[in-house]
Scaffold this motif. Structure first.
Motif, PDB file in Angstrom:
ATOM      1  N   ILE A 129       0.854  -1.181   0.000  1.00  0.00           N
ATOM      2  CA  ILE A 129       0.000   0.000   0.000  1.00  0.00           C
ATOM      3  C   ILE A 129       0.891   1.233   0.000  1.00  0.00           C
ATOM      4  N   HIS A 130       0.638   2.117  -0.942  1.00  0.00           N
ATOM      5  CA  HIS A 130       1.384   3.373  -1.042  1.00  0.00           C
ATOM      6  C   HIS A 130       0.390   4.521  -0.901  1.00  0.00           C
ATOM      7  N   TRP A 131       0.776   5.561  -0.145  1.00  0.00           N
ATOM      8  CA  TRP A 131      -0.028   6.770  -0.024  1.00  0.00           C
ATOM      9  C   TRP A 131       0.827   7.959  -0.423  1.00  0.00           C
ATOM     10  N   GLY A 132       0.343   8.718  -1.370  1.00  0.00           N
ATOM     11  CA  GLY A 132       1.003   9.958  -1.742  1.00  0.00           C
ATOM     12  C   GLY A 132       0.054  11.116  -1.482  1.00  0.00           C
ATOM     13  N   ARG A 133       0.597  12.244  -1.000  1.00  0.00           N
ATOM     14  CA  ARG A 133      -0.209  13.435  -0.743  1.00  0.00           C
ATOM     15  C   ARG A 133       0.553  14.656  -1.240  1.00  0.00           C
ATOM     16  N   TRP A 134      -0.190  15.605  -1.831  1.00  0.00           N
ATOM     17  CA  TRP A 134       0.438  16.815  -2.354  1.00  0.00           C
ATOM     18  C   TRP A 134      -0.510  17.992  -2.224  1.00  0.00           C
ATOM     19  N   ASP A 135       0.074  19.182  -2.288  1.00  0.00           N
ATOM     20  CA  ASP A 135      -0.703  20.394  -2.051  1.00  0.00           C
ATOM     21  C   ASP A 135      -1.389  20.949  -3.296  1.00  0.00           C
ATOM     22  N   THR A 136      -0.742  20.898  -4.473  1.00  0.00           N
ATOM     23  CA  THR A 136      -1.315  21.497  -5.676  1.00  0.00           C
ATOM     24  C   THR A 136      -1.066  20.617  -6.898  1.00  0.00           C
ATOM     25  N   ALA A 137      -1.806  20.878  -7.945  1.00  0.00           N
ATOM     26  CA  ALA A 137      -1.604  20.168  -9.211  1.00  0.00           C
ATOM     27  C   ALA A 137      -0.205  20.429  -9.745  1.00  0.00           C
ATOM     28  N   GLU A 138       0.343  21.614  -9.490  1.00  0.00           N
ATOM     29  CA  GLU A 138       1.689  21.946  -9.950  1.00  0.00           C
ATOM     30  C   GLU A 138       2.738  21.071  -9.260  1.00  0.00           C
TER      31      GLU A 138
END
Length: 101
Positions: free
Chosen positions: A52-61
């Motif tokens: 299981i991998h979880w990725g999180r980011w703030d913006t599309a950029e």
């Protein structure tokens, strides 16, 4: 905040798998443009095969930047190999969370 959960089964060489995971996380940590704007976690389920991998980011950029890097292409190719094809990927929005996680 946007996020993705990726799952697949893998029962191959743990050293090869772990080396690929560690290389990707190290590349993310070394990418000065990310500076806390992208996080990534990886887990092995209790059955010892489900990954299981979880990725999180703030913006599309931020996501576009990560996806444009050679380290991302290399890692995505390895994950497809480990999964024996395309893994299951589910994009989602973070609604709420505890602390800084």
């Amino acid at each position: 905040m946007r996020a993705i959960t990726i799952t697949y089964a893998y029962s191959g060489d743990e050293t090869v798998w772990r080396t690929a995971i560690d290389a990707f996380v190290s590349a993310l940590d070394a990418d000065e443009k990310l500076d806390g704007r992208f996080s990534y976690q990886v887990a092995v389920a209790d059955d010892k095969e489900t990954r299981i991998h979880w990725g999180r980011w703030d913006t599309a950029e931020t996501l576009a930047h990560v996806q444009s890097q050679p380290y991302f292409k290399d890692f995505a190719d390895k994950i497809r190999e480990f999964a024996g094809g395309a893994p299951t990927a589910t994009g989602h929005d973070i609604v709420t969370k505890t602390g800084n996680w």
